[in-house]
Design an enzyme around this catalytic site. Sequence first.
Site, PDB file in Angstrom:
ATOM      1  N   LYS A   1       0.847  -1.203   0.000  1.00  0.00           N
ATOM      2  CA  LYS A   1       0.000   0.000   0.000  1.00  0.00           C
ATOM      3  C   LYS A   1       0.876   1.244   0.000  1.00  0.00           C
ATOM      4  CE  LYS A   1      -3.958   1.846   2.658  1.00  0.00           C
ATOM      5  NZ  LYS A   1      -4.795   1.632   3.862  1.00  0.00           N
TER       6      LYS A   1
ATOM      7  N   SER B   1      -9.811   1.418   2.740  1.00  0.00           N
ATOM      8  CA  SER B   1      -8.926   2.188   1.887  1.00  0.00           C
ATOM      9  C   SER B   1      -7.842   1.356   1.204  1.00  0.00           C
ATOM     10  CB  SER B   1      -8.245   3.310   2.694  1.00  0.00           C
ATOM     11  OG  SER B   1      -7.390   2.747   3.670  1.00  0.00           O
TER      12      SER B   1
ATOM     13  N   SER C   1     -10.057  -0.787   7.051  1.00  0.00           N
ATOM     14  CA  SER C   1      -9.422  -0.577   5.749  1.00  0.00           C
ATOM     15  C   SER C   1      -8.681  -1.783   5.176  1.00  0.00           C
ATOM     16  CB  SER C   1      -8.448   0.607   5.807  1.00  0.00           C
ATOM     17  OG  SER C   1      -9.146   1.809   5.610  1.00  0.00           O
TER      18      SER C   1
END
Lengths: 152, 363
Positions: free
Chosen positions: B79, B154, B178
């Site tokens: 990420k 996310s 997330s």
Amino acid sequence: MLAMLIGLPFTWIVAAFSNVNSPDWPSGFFLRRQSLSSIRSTASLKSCTLVLTPMSPLTTDDIRKVAALARLKVSDDEIGRLKQQLGEILQYVHRLDNVDTSGVEPMAHAVEVTNVFRADEPRESLPREQALANAPQTDGRYFLVPPILNDQ
Amino acid sequence: MSLTTLTTGELLDRLDREEATSTEVVTAYLDRIAATDEQVGAFLHVDREAALQQATEIDRRRAAGENVGSLAGLPVAVKDNLCATGTPTTCGSRMLEGFAPPYDAHVIARLTQADAVLIGRTNLDEFAMGSSCENSAFQSTRNPWDLSRTPGGSSGGSAAAVAAQMAPLAIGSDTGGSIRQPAAFCGVVGLKPTYGRVSRYGLVAFASSLDQIGPFASDVSGAALLLEAIAGHDARDSTCIDRRVPAYSQTVDQPLDGLRVGIVKEHFAEGLDPQVEQAVREAVDVYRSLGAEVKDVALPHSQHSVAVYYIVAPSEASSNLARYDGVHYGHRAESFDDLADMYSVSRGEAFGDEVKRRIMLGT
């Protein structure tokens, strides 16, 4: 904004926190929430000694004040939107007023933890060149910023 | 059969038995990214040459009979909110466009020690604030199972990358769902470890008392292996717990006898999609068949959790994001009146709506 909530008893915040399993906010959330009860602060944001009492919704001045505190330049359009969206969120959060937490032990962590100390000794730090590498403006030795005081 | 359809365990077996090289594995995934990601949009940054160089080096060491790490030669997607030296780390924000950190996050260092190949950086909602991967300043990620739908967020880029077989393993971060929510949306395994299990050093902070880094994989064994590699104490995160890391990957196939699973009755409330409920009930049956004891439990305060999150997360976000001042790194506006105005204009220009909303709410 949340300075407005400071008048709430801390114990219930912690008690409810111990059960947190909340989703990240759905992106459409702000537009779906309808007004619950109309509540706002009676005190100024500057004082940070706020007590919650039922009153009218957030004003444009409230939003301007918070934006200034947060160092965020926002347009008039944004202010209008933020006033509505933040007002709705704050009203939603006020549902916590109705939680009875008398006799509930505060809890902040699932695992017992203690404060962490380290020896206060000099250590190697980031070399100057690397520390400056991502800066928008430097003179090779320091970060450069615009004048802090205007010439009088 | 293509290498990209294999599980982590199957890939490791092939690498161990020298039936495949890391270069072949990494090439297969890079080719898959090249063929697929234009539609999915999971990656913000892929450095093909750097990934192949890592793979070649691991192949050389393995061939020379040197010891290699637990993830040797396996591609891992990361990420884009974890710092890696010299690698773009944007957090999906204009604020950090062009930012290249001068140090490695603890998790990046652990992945490197485990000889993983860092194959690319995945999309996210700006500063991990959101649950759809639509709040990225650069692109929206789509769900590989149905391109008209969101992968969640996310960490939607990481979840989509694993679901679309563009990486066997991926790293995400979870503040209020997330990792868990995009894993569910994309049909992959995702885990938010207990707070303190994984060091947050080098994770760009959103809400520090909730943020935690965790694994994505196509199966439970892969997630166990990845968590084992990244978990453990690190003095640079003072909230990181100093406890032994169990050998998750060794115990993952054992029966679940003695394990108690609580089913929170409040989570089966009004508004729950019947299909979702059915899927969850079926999963519960699987736990039961594996020997776990399943018990109904009540969390009467859970109805308040979202409201509490709205207090905790934005307050911490307001404080954490105060560091973006256009001085040390990140975006600086070109036109402004004085220093204070420079802060405000820079932040006003570079933060997206959702980030502004949360900063305001927490200020």
